[in-house]
Design an enzyme around this catalytic site. Structure first.
Site, PDB file in Angstrom:
ATOM      1  N   HIS A   1      -9.514  -2.857  10.374  1.00 31.78           N
ATOM      2  CA  HIS A   1      -9.453  -1.462  10.848  1.00 31.78           C
ATOM      3  C   HIS A   1      -9.877  -1.404  12.311  1.00 31.78           C
ATOM      4  O   HIS A   1      -9.241  -0.759  13.131  1.00 31.78           O
ATOM      5  CB  HIS A   1     -10.420  -0.558  10.073  1.00 31.78           C
ATOM      6  CG  HIS A   1     -10.214  -0.534   8.592  1.00 31.78           C
ATOM      7  ND1 HIS A   1     -11.236  -0.366   7.700  1.00 31.78           N
ATOM      8  CD2 HIS A   1      -9.082  -0.647   7.855  1.00 31.78           C
ATOM      9  CE1 HIS A   1     -10.755  -0.361   6.477  1.00 31.78           C
ATOM     10  NE2 HIS A   1      -9.454  -0.533   6.543  1.00 31.78           N
TER      11      HIS A   1
ATOM     12  N   ARG B   1       0.871  -1.179   0.000  1.00 29.52           N
ATOM     13  CA  ARG B   1       0.000   0.000   0.000  1.00 29.52           C
ATOM     14  C   ARG B   1       0.902   1.221   0.000  1.00 29.52           C
ATOM     15  O   ARG B   1       1.957   1.226   0.609  1.00 29.52           O
ATOM     16  CB  ARG B   1      -0.888   0.000   1.233  1.00 29.52           C
ATOM     17  CG  ARG B   1      -1.735   1.273   1.377  1.00 29.52           C
ATOM     18  CD  ARG B   1      -2.887   0.909   2.225  1.00 29.52           C
ATOM     19  NE  ARG B   1      -3.670   1.971   2.790  1.00 29.52           N
ATOM     20  CZ  ARG B   1      -3.341   2.651   3.874  1.00 29.52           C
ATOM     21  NH1 ARG B   1      -2.179   2.458   4.466  1.00 29.52           N
ATOM     22  NH2 ARG B   1      -4.175   3.520   4.374  1.00 29.52           N
TER      23      ARG B   1
HETATM   24 FE1  CFM Z   1     -10.132   4.554   4.289  1.00 26.74          FE
HETATM   25 FE2  CFM Z   1     -10.445   4.093   1.946  1.00 26.74          FE
HETATM   26 FE3  CFM Z   1      -9.437   2.259   3.594  1.00 26.74          FE
HETATM   27 FE4  CFM Z   1      -8.052   4.437   2.910  1.00 26.74          FE
HETATM   28 FE5  CFM Z   1      -6.721   3.068   0.970  1.00 26.74          FE
HETATM   29 FE6  CFM Z   1      -9.172   2.727   0.074  1.00 26.74          FE
HETATM   30 FE7  CFM Z   1      -8.147   0.905   1.661  1.00 26.74          FE
HETATM   31 MO1  CFM Z   1      -7.240   1.192  -0.750  1.00 26.74          MO
HETATM   32  S1  CFM Z   1      -9.574   5.839   2.600  1.00 26.74           S
HETATM   33  S2  CFM Z   1      -8.326   3.485   4.793  1.00 26.74           S
HETATM   34  S3  CFM Z   1      -6.067   4.799   2.112  1.00 26.74           S
HETATM   35  S4  CFM Z   1     -11.405   3.012   3.441  1.00 26.74           S
HETATM   36  S5  CFM Z   1      -7.469   3.447  -0.948  1.00 26.74           S
HETATM   37  S6  CFM Z   1     -11.052   3.983  -0.059  1.00 26.74           S
HETATM   38  S7  CFM Z   1      -9.344   0.618  -0.041  1.00 26.74           S
HETATM   39  S8  CFM Z   1      -6.078   1.063   1.200  1.00 26.74           S
HETATM   40  S9  CFM Z   1      -8.852   0.134   3.530  1.00 26.74           S
END
Ligand code: CFM
Length: 567
Positions: free
Chosen positions: A195, A97
């Site tokens: 998360h 990432r």
């Molecule tokens: Fe929030 Fe997201 Fe996410 Fe994200 Fe990302 Fe993402 Fe992700 Mo990819 S803003 S933290 S920085 S939900 S782009 S749209 S999918 S890594 S888990």
């Protein structure tokens, strides 16, 4: 052949939905029907979200370990992180990432390392705790880190290694903070569970360890900003110009020490609601820090957010400065925006990204006059679509029950409301909202298709029927989309460009979209349905009907014009 004579009517979203579903077995279609919704902005209808993907459907989701290790924990650059599991899982911790860091001189940065216990058959059979302890000791001897985090992948939970006891023992042995995260990939429906697990771990083990606040008049955290492509730097620069200090981000270019004192600020701004709302809520309960939703994606959204922050701090000096900065930034931005808008006004975009960007990036496309014809998240929950007001009605299922809900109470010594109840009430009656996120659907047009966890099949149908000018999506479907002749802006790692946040980022984005839409390369690509039509004249009618001919009928949005021959 009559392709040019066909009357292209606006697709009927209900018919499009039916078209998407008709290939599925009855049970699958029933479930997907709840996840494909015709929007109603005034009263968003209930959408099926945060439920398991049906096996067989090609999804864009990631796993719980990815959400914990990769997304929330990954960017804390001087926290030494060890993946406990087979080496293959470890690969996904190796900067896959794109969260960038720029540690200050002399500070440690472990982001370029990929540390892993490399579990073998032996550990799967006899247990991996011994090997984990050995790995922690080894890492400590080499790096002498301030703190260590252990993150579990699937086999760890399956064989029952007690990583929390190992962490406790190693904390005593080494005299540094060692914490463990039971974020096995299978733990939840998607990365979203990861998360939550990461939020719990950071809250329990890091936030609150240092009570010394940064000295600043206006002091806040930006939560849910991960510095993809340098976004957090762009935001920080802008806030500095206004005179606002950011103590900590969670977690974009942030150090362990910054996270330790995250609880000392006056205000929390939440960028990505999906991934970090838990910490915002818990910090409010324990320390009395209010949180507001912010959005630095899009020029108008950024200006609105700055004004909102200024209003919270309630200082004439800050408000004036914020207005000056907005005026300055807009001066540079407007000519670029207007020039690009003139070329792309009315063009169509669709967005299928993660858990927040499918909403935030709508603002950037709207800035240049484009229309959002469909959008959806990969793994967000109903509140990210319909707004937090639906939270009490969300059913707790076996999957969500799997993730610990921390019981948080006001800290007996450190709880200190940042504003008096009167001040909060005055702000709220002035239209200011705390602890609130209205979600994606209120900002989308009526009957626009909102599609949760879109499948490749549905994406193909969407492209065939709507023929969007651009799609914002992820790496797993980017090339499928582009092979159909539609440019795809990868909105996770940004195709290695960016930043796109704040005013400077918005200019980058307008230019990028302009470049993608004006390049002539797309006209050299023959989409699959036209290819098959060219190979077999009998299929031409179906192809012209957007591939959506059913039971011998041409769908209503593609009726041939009177007098036009069909084949
Ligand atoms: Fe929030 Fe997201 Fe996410 Fe994200 Fe990302 Fe993402 Fe992700 Mo990819 S803003 S933290 S920085 S939900 S782009 S749209 S999918 S890594 S888990």
């Amino acid at each position: 052949m009559s392709g040019t004579n066909d009357t292209l009517m606006a697709p009927d979203p209900a018919e499009v939905k039916a078209e998407m579903l008709k290939i599925y077995p009855a049970k699958t279609a029933k479930k997907r029907a709840k996840q494909i919704i015709l929007n109603e902005p005034d009263a968003p209808p209930e959408i099926g979200a945060n439920t398991r993907t049906i096996p067989g459907i090609i999804t864009q989701r990631g796993c719980t370990y990815a959400g914990c290790r990769g997304v929330v924990m990954g960017p804390i650059y001087d926290l030494l992180q060890i993946t406990h599991g087979p080496v293959g899982c470890g690969y996904y911790a190796w900067l896959t990432r794109r969260n960038l860091v720029r540690p200050a001189k002399g500070q440690t940065n472990y982001l370029q390392y990929c540390m892993n216990t490399d579990m073998q058959e032996d550990q799967i059979i006899f247990g991996g705790e011994k090997k984990l302890k050995q790995a922690i000791r080894e890492a400590y001897d080499i790096f002498k880190p301030k703190a260590i985090a252990v993150l579990a992948t699937c086999p760890v939970g399956l064989i029952g290694d007690d990583i929390h006891t190992v962490a406790k023992q190693m904390k005593e042995e080494l005299g540094i903070n060692v914490m463990a995260f039971s974020c096995e990939g299978y733990k939840g429906v998607s990365q979203s569970a990861g998360h939550h697990i990461a939020n719990n771990g950071v809250f329990k083990n890091i936030i609150g360890l240092d009570d010394q606040p940064d000295e600043a008049e206006f002091n806040m955290n930006i939560l849910g900003e991960y510095n993809i492509g340098g976004d957090a730097w762009e935001i920080d620069t802008l806030l500095r110009k206004c005179g606002i200090h950011v103590t900590s981000t969670l977690s974009g270019d942030v150090s362990y020490d910054q996270v330790k004192k995250a609880h000392t600020v006056q205000l929390n701004g939440v960028m990505c609601h999906r991934s970090i709302n838990y910490i915002a809520e818990m910090m409010e309960k324990k320390f009395g820090i209010p949180w507001i939703k912010v959005n630095f994606i899009g020029a108008e959204a950024t200006a609105k957010t700055l004004r909102k922050i200024a209003k919270f701090f309630d200082s004439k000096k800050l408000t004036d400065r914020v207005e000056e900065v907005i005026a300055q930034e807009m001066l540079a931005l407007k000519p670029v925006r207007e020039e690009i808008k003139a070329r792309h006004q009315g063009k169509k975009a669709a967005l299928f990204v993660g858990g927040s960007r499918a909403h935030h990036y709508q603002d950037l496309f709207r800035d240049i006059g484009m229309e959002i014809i469909s959008a959806g998240y990969e793994f967000a929950h109903r509140d990210d679509y319909e707004g937090r007001k639906v939270l009490p009605t969300i059913k707790v299922d076996a999957d969500s029950r799997n993730i610990e809900e921390l019981h948080v109470e006001a800290d007996p010594e450190r709880y200190k409301p940042r504003r008096t109840p009167e001040q909060m009430a005055a702000l709220e009656s002035g239209g200011f909202s705390f602890k609130d996120y209205e979600g994606m659907m209120v900002e989308m047009k009526k009957t626009t298709l909102v599609i949760d966890d879109i499948s490749h099949h549905e994406m193909e149908k969407l492209i065939e029927i709507y023929k969007p000018d651009i799609i914002g999506s992820g790496i797993k479907d980017k090339f499928v989309i582009e092979k159909m002749g539609v440019p795809c802006k990868q909105l996770h790692s940004y195709d290695y460009s960016g930043p796109y946040a704040a005013f400077g980022g918005a200019i980058n984005f307008y230019r990028e979209v302009d470049r993608m839409l004006t390049t002539k390369v797309w006209k050299y690509i023959l989409p699959p349905w036209e290819k098959s039509a060219a190979a077999s004249p009998a299929l031409v009618h179906v192809a012209k009907a957007g591939g959506a001919k059913k039971n011998g009928e041409t769908p209503s949005w593609r009726k041939p014009a009177a007098g036009g021959d069909e084949v």
